[in-house]
Scaffold this active site. Structure first.
Site, PDB file in Angstrom:
ATOM      1  N   PRO A   1       0.831  -1.278  -0.053  1.00  0.00           N
ATOM      2  CA  PRO A   1       0.050   0.025   0.059  1.00  0.00           C
ATOM      3  C   PRO A   1       0.865   1.464   0.099  1.00  0.00           C
ATOM      4  O   PRO A   1       0.931   2.022   0.977  1.00  0.00           O
ATOM      5  CB  PRO A   1      -0.908  -0.253   1.286  1.00  0.00           C
ATOM      6  CG  PRO A   1       0.231  -0.970   2.226  1.00  0.00           C
ATOM      7  CD  PRO A   1       0.884  -1.850   1.450  1.00  0.00           C
ATOM      8  N   LYS A   2       1.806   1.587  -0.985  1.00  0.00           N
ATOM      9  CA  LYS A   2       2.554   2.245  -1.045  1.00  0.00           C
ATOM     10  C   LYS A   2       2.029   3.763  -1.684  1.00  0.00           C
ATOM     11  O   LYS A   2       1.288   3.653  -2.716  1.00  0.00           O
ATOM     12  CB  LYS A   2       3.640   2.202  -1.868  1.00  0.00           C
ATOM     13  CG  LYS A   2       4.494   0.953  -1.266  1.00  0.00           C
ATOM     14  CD  LYS A   2       5.869   0.707  -2.051  1.00  0.00           C
ATOM     15  CE  LYS A   2       6.615  -0.617  -1.369  1.00  0.00           C
ATOM     16  NZ  LYS A   2       7.896  -0.705  -2.140  1.00  0.00           N
TER      17      LYS A   2
END
Length: 247
Positions: A114-115
């Site tokens: 989840p960047k």
């Protein structure tokens, strides 16, 4: 470019891909981990089913990666939440803020990390290990730890890093409806601990609308570690498909 050649290209732009094909090997990967107690109900609001929250603890982490095959040098900051899935204990990777576009693109497209873009940093200030996280021009987190105060048993350090990781992968279709909505699992196995230490630590989180790390407020710092490793990240596997009943 012929159709069969288009298919063979790994990523776009076709003549200058956003990132190379892995696997990626990390050398001298450095962790600052601060385990802290937070509000349990705040955790439950953000951890997706079918994961089950197992503790009111959160791990704030900053990872400095100066030498990554194919990706170069970059730094990440995130929050990790202890959970279980069908009885297996692991960590839910809630959010990651990264200062490298290739690392963001490869993490999201190949895996399910989840960047998003951020400005984390990790450095030594006199006798203090300092981790900072900025979003744009604003400070979101300040972490400090006594530099190498106490040796940490390498087996304990290993257990902090090699737990199963659970991540949520969401990719919209062209109509705005999810094309992919999956829970995935990965686990690091190819790892060497090069050094590990513990020490006193403090953590401050500051409210931000687009980097809401402070939504999991710091009630009490439980422990801290400073770990240096060499490792490779495995490919994730799908363990739950949220759209399966709709296909």
């Amino acid at each position: 470019m012929r159709k069969e050649e288009v298919v063979k290209q790994f990523t776009t732009p076709l003549d200058a891909g956003a990132f190379p094909l892995g696997p990626y090997r990390f050398y001298n990967r450095e962790y600052l981990n601060i385990l802290y107690r937070t509000d349990l109900e705040s955790i439950r609001k953000i951890v997706p089913e079918p994961l089950e929250v197992t503790s009111p603890l959160v791990r704030f982490e900053i990872m400095k990666m100066p030498d990554v095959t194919g990706l170069g040098s970059y730094t990440e900051c995130g929050q990790v939440i202890p959970v279980s899935f069908e009885g297996e204990e692991g960590d839910y990777l809630h959010a990651m803020y990264v200062d490298s576009f290739p690392a963001i693109a490869s993490g999201r497209e190949i895996g399910a990390y989840p960047k998003k873009m951020g400005k984390p940093s990790l450095y030594v200030d006199s006798d203090t290990l300092v981790g900072l996280m900025d979003y744009g021009s604003l400070r979101v987190a300040t972490a400090t730890m006594g530099y190498k105060h106490f040796p940490l048993d390498h087996s304990e350090a290993l257990q902090e890093i090699v737990k199963p990781n659970y991540m949520l992968k969401k990719m919209p279709g062209y109509d705005g409806y999810p094309r992919i909505c999956e829970l995935v699992r990965s686990q690091i196995t190819d790892i060497k601990i090069q050094g590990a230490w513990s020490g006193p630590a403090r953590l401050e989180l500051f409210a931000h609308a687009l980097a809401p790390m402070a939504d999991l407020p710091v009630i009490e710092v439980v422990s801290a570690s400073h770990i240096i490793t060499e490792l490779s990240l495995p490919s994730p596997t799908v363990i739950y498909d949220y759209l399966a009943d709709e296909k």
